[in-house]
Design an enzyme around this catalytic site. Sequence first.
Site, PDB file in Angstrom:
ATOM      1  N   SER A 141     -73.336 -15.450  59.697  1.00  0.00           N
ATOM      2  CA  SER A 141     -73.878 -14.097  59.923  1.00  0.00           C
ATOM      3  C   SER A 141     -75.400 -14.208  60.194  1.00  0.00           C
ATOM      4  O   SER A 141     -76.112 -15.239  59.686  1.00  0.00           O
ATOM      5  CB  SER A 141     -73.685 -13.325  58.597  1.00  0.00           C
ATOM      6  OG  SER A 141     -74.404 -12.159  58.734  1.00  0.00           O
ATOM      7  N   TYR A 154     -74.692 -12.817  49.325  1.00  0.00           N
ATOM      8  CA  TYR A 154     -73.803 -12.775  50.840  1.00  0.00           C
ATOM      9  C   TYR A 154     -74.598 -13.774  51.611  1.00  0.00           C
ATOM     10  O   TYR A 154     -74.257 -14.575  52.215  1.00  0.00           O
ATOM     11  CB  TYR A 154     -73.714 -11.172  51.211  1.00  0.00           C
ATOM     12  CG  TYR A 154     -73.001 -11.135  52.404  1.00  0.00           C
ATOM     13  CD1 TYR A 154     -71.948 -12.123  52.599  1.00  0.00           C
ATOM     14  CD2 TYR A 154     -73.560 -10.768  53.632  1.00  0.00           C
ATOM     15  CE1 TYR A 154     -71.327 -11.897  53.814  1.00  0.00           C
ATOM     16  CE2 TYR A 154     -73.099 -10.795  55.114  1.00  0.00           C
ATOM     17  CZ  TYR A 154     -71.974 -11.321  55.162  1.00  0.00           C
ATOM     18  OH  TYR A 154     -71.292 -11.349  56.332  1.00  0.00           O
TER      19      TYR A 154
HETATM   20  P1  NAP Z   1     -62.932  -7.514  58.001  1.00  0.00           P
HETATM   21  O1  NAP Z   1     -62.169  -6.781  59.231  1.00  0.00           O
HETATM   22  O2  NAP Z   1     -62.787  -6.844  56.640  1.00  0.00           O
HETATM   23  O3  NAP Z   1     -61.741  -8.784  57.926  1.00  0.00           O
HETATM   24  C1  NAP Z   1     -61.963  -9.711  56.721  1.00  0.00           C
HETATM   25  C2  NAP Z   1     -60.559 -10.620  57.174  1.00  0.00           C
HETATM   26  O4  NAP Z   1     -60.580 -11.637  55.728  1.00  0.00           O
HETATM   27  C3  NAP Z   1     -59.377  -9.750  56.977  1.00  0.00           C
HETATM   28  O5  NAP Z   1     -58.422 -10.284  57.616  1.00  0.00           O
HETATM   29  C4  NAP Z   1     -59.079 -10.209  55.303  1.00  0.00           C
HETATM   30  O6  NAP Z   1     -57.599  -9.905  55.500  1.00  0.00           O
HETATM   31  C5  NAP Z   1     -59.341 -11.310  55.096  1.00  0.00           C
HETATM   32  N1  NAP Z   1     -59.567 -11.715  53.512  1.00  0.00           N
HETATM   33  C6  NAP Z   1     -60.227 -11.132  52.750  1.00  0.00           C
HETATM   34  N2  NAP Z   1     -60.231 -11.560  51.615  1.00  0.00           N
HETATM   35  C7  NAP Z   1     -59.275 -12.507  52.034  1.00  0.00           C
HETATM   36  C8  NAP Z   1     -58.534 -13.528  50.887  1.00  0.00           C
HETATM   37  N3  NAP Z   1     -58.885 -13.226  49.693  1.00  0.00           N
HETATM   38  N4  NAP Z   1     -57.547 -14.288  51.466  1.00  0.00           N
HETATM   39  C9  NAP Z   1     -57.399 -14.232  52.703  1.00  0.00           C
HETATM   40  N5  NAP Z   1     -57.776 -13.621  53.434  1.00  0.00           N
HETATM   41  C10 NAP Z   1     -58.598 -12.706  53.216  1.00  0.00           C
HETATM   42  O7  NAP Z   1     -64.091  -7.844  58.545  1.00  0.00           O
HETATM   43  P2  NAP Z   1     -64.955  -8.758  59.577  1.00  0.00           P
HETATM   44  O8  NAP Z   1     -65.718  -8.183  59.997  1.00  0.00           O
HETATM   45  O9  NAP Z   1     -63.816  -9.220  60.682  1.00  0.00           O
HETATM   46  O10 NAP Z   1     -65.158 -10.010  58.860  1.00  0.00           O
HETATM   47  C11 NAP Z   1     -65.095 -11.489  59.350  1.00  0.00           C
HETATM   48  C12 NAP Z   1     -65.928 -12.489  59.224  1.00  0.00           C
HETATM   49  O11 NAP Z   1     -67.085 -12.030  60.045  1.00  0.00           O
HETATM   50  C13 NAP Z   1     -66.385 -12.559  57.536  1.00  0.00           C
HETATM   51  O12 NAP Z   1     -66.596 -13.851  57.355  1.00  0.00           O
HETATM   52  C14 NAP Z   1     -67.743 -11.830  57.612  1.00  0.00           C
HETATM   53  O13 NAP Z   1     -68.621 -12.390  56.885  1.00  0.00           O
HETATM   54  C15 NAP Z   1     -68.354 -12.116  59.078  1.00  0.00           C
HETATM   55  N6  NAP Z   1     -69.173 -11.129  59.493  1.00  0.00           N
HETATM   56  C16 NAP Z   1     -69.127  -9.928  59.737  1.00  0.00           C
HETATM   57  C17 NAP Z   1     -69.896  -8.947  60.110  1.00  0.00           C
HETATM   58  C18 NAP Z   1     -69.716  -7.620  60.339  1.00  0.00           C
HETATM   59  O14 NAP Z   1     -70.747  -6.771  60.687  1.00  0.00           O
HETATM   60  N7  NAP Z   1     -68.599  -7.089  60.383  1.00  0.00           N
HETATM   61  C19 NAP Z   1     -71.274  -9.552  60.450  1.00  0.00           C
HETATM   62  C20 NAP Z   1     -71.539 -11.021  60.487  1.00  0.00           C
HETATM   63  C21 NAP Z   1     -70.445 -11.718  59.686  1.00  0.00           C
HETATM   64  P3  NAP Z   1     -56.706  -9.409  54.020  1.00  0.00           P
HETATM   65  O15 NAP Z   1     -57.213  -8.169  53.621  1.00  0.00           O
HETATM   66  O16 NAP Z   1     -55.306  -9.211  55.009  1.00  0.00           O
HETATM   67  O17 NAP Z   1     -56.683 -10.566  53.344  1.00  0.00           O
END
Ligand code: NAP
Length: 263
Positions: A141, A154
């Site tokens: 991130s 975070y």
């Molecule tokens: P998201 O839509 O909430 O996706 C998170 C994913 O992680 C979901 O598929 C969730 O699936 C899975 N997950 C959460 N807890 C889990 C667990 N205990 N075991 C297995 N799977 C788990 O959010 P996203 O934005 O796509 O996030 C993906 C990555 O991008 C993360 O590492 C986040 O830190 C990073 N990121 C996001 C942003 C942003 O602004 N969105 C910015 C920078 C970085 P289930 O609930 O089905 O388990």
Amino acid sequence: MTTRMGTALITGASSGIGAIYAERLSRRGYDLILVARNRDRLNALAKRLSDETGRSVEVVAADLGAKADLARVEDLLRTDASITMLVNNAGIGATRPLLESNIDKLEDLLTLNVNVLTRLTYAAVPGFVARGGGTIINIASIVAIAPEVLNGVYGGSKAFVLAFSQSLHNELKDQNVRVQVVLPGATATDFWEAAGTPLQYLPSAIVMKAEDMVDAALAGFDQGEFVTIPSLPDIADLDAYEAARQKLVPHLSLSAPAARYAT
Ligand code: NAP
């Protein structure tokens, strides 16, 4: 004839960034192993992608925060020789200041963002080295280099992902193991709601569509980048940041204190 891409194992593939990686990588010819907790969402995505692309898409419903589930996925990475790519994407966020945060939730965050990513990488890498190559894409991130922006735990977890990726990149570059670390800014996914600040509270000027973010990250991958910051307009700024870091390195450990600390 298509080149054999092998299988990409994607964590957090049930929604957001991970689901888009799944879609894009299947169109690039990868077979997939999709990992997350929500089996129904994984199954629906797997069916759609295998219907649309003809690729094999396997689902592993696992709570990576639970040791037994994590061990199953580690085992898969250690034993399935078809796996050529690991996308360490599963992660959770926190947006509230430290003093308003629940330490148990922050510990869960550290487990998923740091420990799980580390264990899965260590499960995958020996096989990649033994088979002559492989790819690791770590989703960090921008808070890795701007920890003041959101919750500091975070930010610290993502700084770990960046530092760990730097070390992996350095250690594995001669063994044909490619490492890319992606530093997304705010991206429109379910992440924000779960992290404590629903998306509608963010200025739209700083939020990227998840499809655009992943396409930019994959364009950076195709260009051979190690660090990809999808929204950064001028790559010279990242190069200058890295050059400043490299300039410090030879001076960080010397036998004498700096002259300014002379007593
Ligand atoms: P998201 O839509 O909430 O996706 C998170 C994913 O992680 C979901 O598929 C969730 O699936 C899975 N997950 C959460 N807890 C889990 C667990 N205990 N075991 C297995 N799977 C788990 O959010 P996203 O934005 O796509 O996030 C993906 C990555 O991008 C993360 O590492 C986040 O830190 C990073 N990121 C996001 C942003 C942003 O602004 N969105 C910015 C920078 C970085 P289930 O609930 O089905 O388990």
